[in-house]
Design an enzyme around this catalytic site. Structure first.
Site, PDB file in Angstrom:
ATOM      1  N   ARG A  85       3.180  -4.756  -0.760  1.00  0.00           N
ATOM      2  CA  ARG A  85       3.164  -3.306  -0.533  1.00  0.00           C
ATOM      3  C   ARG A  85       3.613  -3.047   0.896  1.00  0.00           C
ATOM      4  O   ARG A  85       2.819  -2.800   1.798  1.00  0.00           O
ATOM      5  CB  ARG A  85       1.775  -2.729  -0.819  1.00  0.00           C
ATOM      6  CG  ARG A  85       1.389  -2.901  -2.283  1.00  0.00           C
ATOM      7  CD  ARG A  85       0.150  -2.157  -2.661  1.00  0.00           C
ATOM      8  NE  ARG A  85       0.314  -0.712  -2.654  1.00  0.00           N
ATOM      9  CZ  ARG A  85      -0.622   0.134  -3.057  1.00  0.00           C
ATOM     10  NH1 ARG A  85      -1.782  -0.296  -3.473  1.00  0.00           N
ATOM     11  NH2 ARG A  85      -0.407   1.445  -3.030  1.00  0.00           N
TER      12      ARG A  85
ATOM     13  N   CYS B  67      -5.177  -1.367  -3.829  1.00  0.00           N
ATOM     14  CA  CYS B  67      -4.943  -2.228  -4.987  1.00  0.00           C
ATOM     15  C   CYS B  67      -3.855  -3.247  -4.695  1.00  0.00           C
ATOM     16  O   CYS B  67      -2.862  -2.932  -4.045  1.00  0.00           O
ATOM     17  CB  CYS B  67      -4.488  -1.389  -6.186  1.00  0.00           C
ATOM     18  SG  CYS B  67      -5.795  -0.470  -6.977  1.00  0.00           S
TER      19      CYS B  67
ATOM     20  N   ILE C 132       8.280   0.610 -10.486  1.00  0.00           N
ATOM     21  CA  ILE C 132       7.817   0.930  -9.119  1.00  0.00           C
ATOM     22  C   ILE C 132       7.170  -0.297  -8.457  1.00  0.00           C
ATOM     23  O   ILE C 132       7.531  -0.665  -7.345  1.00  0.00           O
ATOM     24  CB  ILE C 132       6.777   2.079  -9.131  1.00  0.00           C
ATOM     25  CG1 ILE C 132       7.272   3.277  -9.960  1.00  0.00           C
ATOM     26  CG2 ILE C 132       6.402   2.494  -7.702  1.00  0.00           C
ATOM     27  CD1 ILE C 132       8.434   4.047  -9.415  1.00  0.00           C
TER      28      ILE C 132
ATOM     29  N   ARG D 233      -5.703   1.846   0.813  1.00  0.00           N
ATOM     30  CA  ARG D 233      -4.278   1.916   1.105  1.00  0.00           C
ATOM     31  C   ARG D 233      -3.968   3.147   1.959  1.00  0.00           C
ATOM     32  O   ARG D 233      -3.206   3.101   2.903  1.00  0.00           O
ATOM     33  CB  ARG D 233      -3.544   1.997  -0.235  1.00  0.00           C
ATOM     34  CG  ARG D 233      -2.057   2.185  -0.143  1.00  0.00           C
ATOM     35  CD  ARG D 233      -1.382   0.891   0.183  1.00  0.00           C
ATOM     36  NE  ARG D 233       0.042   1.055   0.353  1.00  0.00           N
ATOM     37  CZ  ARG D 233       0.784   0.177   1.016  1.00  0.00           C
ATOM     38  NH1 ARG D 233       0.250  -0.878   1.552  1.00  0.00           N
ATOM     39  NH2 ARG D 233       2.073   0.364   1.128  1.00  0.00           N
TER      40      ARG D 233
HETATM   41  C1  EPZ Z   1       1.262   5.978  -3.995  1.00  0.00           C
HETATM   42  O1  EPZ Z   1       1.266   4.701  -3.385  1.00  0.00           O
HETATM   43  C2  EPZ Z   1      -0.010   6.063  -4.790  1.00  0.00           C
HETATM   44  N1  EPZ Z   1      -1.125   5.908  -3.880  1.00  0.00           N
HETATM   45  C3  EPZ Z   1      -0.032   4.996  -5.865  1.00  0.00           C
HETATM   46  O2  EPZ Z   1      -1.175   5.182  -6.660  1.00  0.00           O
HETATM   47  C4  EPZ Z   1       1.203   5.169  -6.753  1.00  0.00           C
HETATM   48  O3  EPZ Z   1       1.256   4.086  -7.673  1.00  0.00           O
HETATM   49  C5  EPZ Z   1       2.466   5.179  -5.901  1.00  0.00           C
HETATM   50  O4  EPZ Z   1       2.371   6.171  -4.859  1.00  0.00           O
HETATM   51  C6  EPZ Z   1       3.720   5.496  -6.711  1.00  0.00           C
HETATM   52  O5  EPZ Z   1       3.582   6.723  -7.350  1.00  0.00           O
HETATM   53  C7  EPZ Z   1      -1.497   6.932  -3.123  1.00  0.00           C
HETATM   54  O6  EPZ Z   1      -0.949   8.038  -3.169  1.00  0.00           O
HETATM   55  C8  EPZ Z   1      -2.660   6.696  -2.241  1.00  0.00           C
HETATM   56  P1  EPZ Z   1       5.076   4.241  -2.626  1.00  0.00           P
HETATM   57  P2  EPZ Z   1       2.270   4.371  -2.201  1.00  0.00           P
HETATM   58  O7  EPZ Z   1       5.225   4.178  -1.161  1.00  0.00           O
HETATM   59  O8  EPZ Z   1       2.501   5.598  -1.416  1.00  0.00           O
HETATM   60  C9  EPZ Z   1       8.119   0.597  -2.036  1.00  0.00           C
HETATM   61  C10 EPZ Z   1      -3.137   4.574  -7.789  1.00  0.00           C
HETATM   62  O9  EPZ Z   1      -3.351   3.810  -8.759  1.00  0.00           O
HETATM   63  N2  EPZ Z   1       7.956   0.800  -0.592  1.00  0.00           N
HETATM   64  O10 EPZ Z   1       5.598   5.444  -3.351  1.00  0.00           O
HETATM   65  O11 EPZ Z   1       1.763   3.170  -1.521  1.00  0.00           O
HETATM   66  C11 EPZ Z   1       6.885   0.001  -2.684  1.00  0.00           C
HETATM   67  O12 EPZ Z   1       6.844  -1.389  -2.543  1.00  0.00           O
HETATM   68  C12 EPZ Z   1      -2.208   4.150  -6.669  1.00  0.00           C
HETATM   69  O13 EPZ Z   1      -3.673   5.676  -7.671  1.00  0.00           O
HETATM   70  C13 EPZ Z   1       8.761   0.146   0.296  1.00  0.00           C
HETATM   71  O14 EPZ Z   1       9.635  -0.642  -0.092  1.00  0.00           O
HETATM   72  O15 EPZ Z   1       3.574   4.014  -3.034  1.00  0.00           O
HETATM   73  C14 EPZ Z   1       7.025   0.470  -4.121  1.00  0.00           C
HETATM   74  O16 EPZ Z   1       7.861  -0.410  -4.807  1.00  0.00           O
HETATM   75  C15 EPZ Z   1      -1.726   2.757  -6.802  1.00  0.00           C
HETATM   76  N3  EPZ Z   1       8.563   0.354   1.641  1.00  0.00           N
HETATM   77  C16 EPZ Z   1       7.744   1.817  -3.984  1.00  0.00           C
HETATM   78  O17 EPZ Z   1       8.294   1.841  -2.665  1.00  0.00           O
HETATM   79  C17 EPZ Z   1       7.632   1.217   2.101  1.00  0.00           C
HETATM   80  O18 EPZ Z   1       7.525   1.367   3.331  1.00  0.00           O
HETATM   81  C18 EPZ Z   1       6.874   3.042  -4.140  1.00  0.00           C
HETATM   82  O19 EPZ Z   1       5.766   2.956  -3.245  1.00  0.00           O
HETATM   83  C19 EPZ Z   1       6.820   1.892   1.194  1.00  0.00           C
HETATM   84  C20 EPZ Z   1       6.998   1.679  -0.158  1.00  0.00           C
END
Ligand code: EPZ
Length: 420
Positions: free
Chosen positions: A121, A116, A327, A92
């Site tokens: 996503r 994952c 989330i 990711r």
């Molecule tokens: C990070 O993912 C982590 N990964 C994830 O950990 C973690 O679960 C997540 O943050 C939340 O804490 C890394 O740091 C590599 P987000 P990320 O953007 O950055 C929505 C693990 O198990 N969203 O904070 O991909 C999304 O759908 C992994 O270690 C949008 O809508 O998560 C979600 O509902 C899994 N548009 C929410 O935001 C976007 O452009 C949070 O996602 C981006 C995200």
């Protein structure tokens, strides 16, 4: 294919040392693309995600030497155009290559991110941020292409709190002309870690760890020596594993400040957590577990990445526990596997209702994703009889030597190579 074979029932006892944070590491490593000269990042976890990033960056032309917990890296001659049709889609966090390449070279071509499967996503907020800074964004044939004549600082509001978008915008904006503000920014510990490393390299970022991050663009960044923060999620995982087995474990090299929500919830569930100092906690459980309610939230709320381990623990807590995942839309796949072991979990939309049972029993289960996989390992440690967890490659993405660490705490666990 690898599988973990666990004979449950041993109480975990002893000491375990926590590694550097995976979710920091996967941003810190690509962030070095922005730097001129040599950098050293220490306290990195030896997990498949960091090894993969090291190999992606060297394929792109960087000099990378990754030994023990240290990565020496020089990205001065990195390729940044169309030639990057690499392995980056497998994780990711490959999307941080996009922000860093755009920030430094004003262009990037990378495969769309993998990682994952937790439901959709999207990366719309990353794209919105890049566009607001002045980049043209094109997605075609599974590739993300970014190009800008110049990047100019601006105000970017994130309508969903996103860790990835916050970090990616910081990477792209750090050398933009003028000032960028990110409003409704994520506050996770690794956001602060990345901002701190950028500042050590000469950036001018403030507000990290709050809702508003301000980035005054600078002309260039130099190499750094940076130490990765401890892994909040690995810490929580071993705390939960200790509690699950009724054990007594000292967990070292942690950052206490990041653990407040987890400590609170474990104490609510009747687990004893003693704070020995800012870097060490001791987790013991002598009393029966009590059912609790948990809702995942952006930091400083209870972390979504510990939702599945917590779910495993609560299978044997008295009464009914409720877990609400706010989330990710699809992070309860592990509950079907736990039910094969005798738990009573029903999932409706984003809530899992867990009716406590007196015991769970060993079964053949499959890790659906990284944290779901570790939840099954914890369940195996608690269960009567033998549990075989397949899909271990998910777990290896985020946990350094989980077999060795659990063994040293007295678990009966072995990693086996089997035919597909
Ligand atoms: C990070 O993912 C982590 N990964 C994830 O950990 C973690 O679960 C997540 O943050 C939340 O804490 C890394 O740091 C590599 P987000 P990320 O953007 O950055 C929505 C693990 O198990 N969203 O904070 O991909 C999304 O759908 C992994 O270690 C949008 O809508 O998560 C979600 O509902 C899994 N548009 C929410 O935001 C976007 O452009 C949070 O996602 C981006 C995200």
């Amino acid at each position: 294919m690898e599988q973990l074979v666990i004979k449950g029932g041993n109480k975990l006892k002893g000491e375990v040392r926590i590694c550097g944070a995976k979710n920091s590491a996967v941003a810190l490593i690509p962030a070095t693309i922005l730097f001129d000269g040599d950098s050293t990042i220490s306290n990195l976890p030896q997990i498949s995600d960091t090894k993969l990033l090291a190999s992606i960056l060297s394929e792109m032309g960087a000099k990378v030497d990754f030994k023990d917990d240290k990565m020496r890296i020089n990205t001065d001659n990195i390729a940044h155009g169309t030639e990057n049709e690499l392995k980056a889609g497998k994780i990711r966090a490959s999307y941080y290559l996009a922000g860093a390449l755009l920030g430094k070279y004003k262009e990037a071509v990378i495969p769309l991110p993998g990682g994952c499967n937790l439901g959709t996503r999207p990366i719309d907020l990353h794209i919105k941020g890049f566009e607001k800074l002045g980049a043209q964004v094109e997605i075609s044939h599974g590739m993300l292409k970014l190009k800008a004549k110049k990047l100019v600082g601006t105000k970017i509001y994130l309508d969903v709190v996103s860790v990835g978008a916050t970090i990616n915008i910081m990477l792209a904006a750090v050398m933009a002309e003028g000032t960028t503000t990110i409003e409704n920014a994520a506050k996770e510990p690794h956001i602060v870690d990345v901002a701190n490393m950028l500042n050590e390299a000469g950036a001018n970022i403030s507000g990290q760890g709050t809702d508003i991050i301000t980035i005054h663009g600078v002309k260039s960044l130099h190499g750094v020596k940076h130490k990765t923060i401890p892994d909040q999620i690995e810490t929580g995982t071993y705390m939960i594993a200790a509690a699950a087995t009724g054990g007594d474990v000292k967990i070292k090299n942690i950052c206490l400040e990041h653990m407040a929500s987890v400590i609170e919830k474990l104490r609510d569930a009747n687990v004893q957590v003693d704070v020995l100092d800012e870097e060490t906690v001791r987790v013991t459980r002598k009393k029966p577990l009590l059912g609790i309610s948990v809702k995942t939230l952006p930091h400083p709320g209870f972390p979504t990445d510990l939702q599945s381990p917590m779910g495993a623990l609560l299978t044997v807590a008295s009464g009914t526990s409720m877990i609400t995942e706010s989330i990710w839309e699809n992070r309860f796949k592990y509950t079907d596997e736990l039910n094969k072991m005798g738990s009573e979990i029903t999932v409706t939309d984003r809530t899992a209702q867990i009716k406590g049972v007196t015991k769970i029993t060993g079964a053949r289960v499959k890790a659906p994703d990284l944290r779901g996989g570790v939840a099954l390992v914890i369940a195996g440690l608690m269960a009567q009889g033998t549990t075989i967890v397949s899909g271990v490659e998910h777990v290896n993405r985020g946990y350094e030597d989980i077999e060795g660490k659990l063994k040293s705490l007295g678990a009966d666990i072995r990693l086996e190579e089997v035919d597909e």
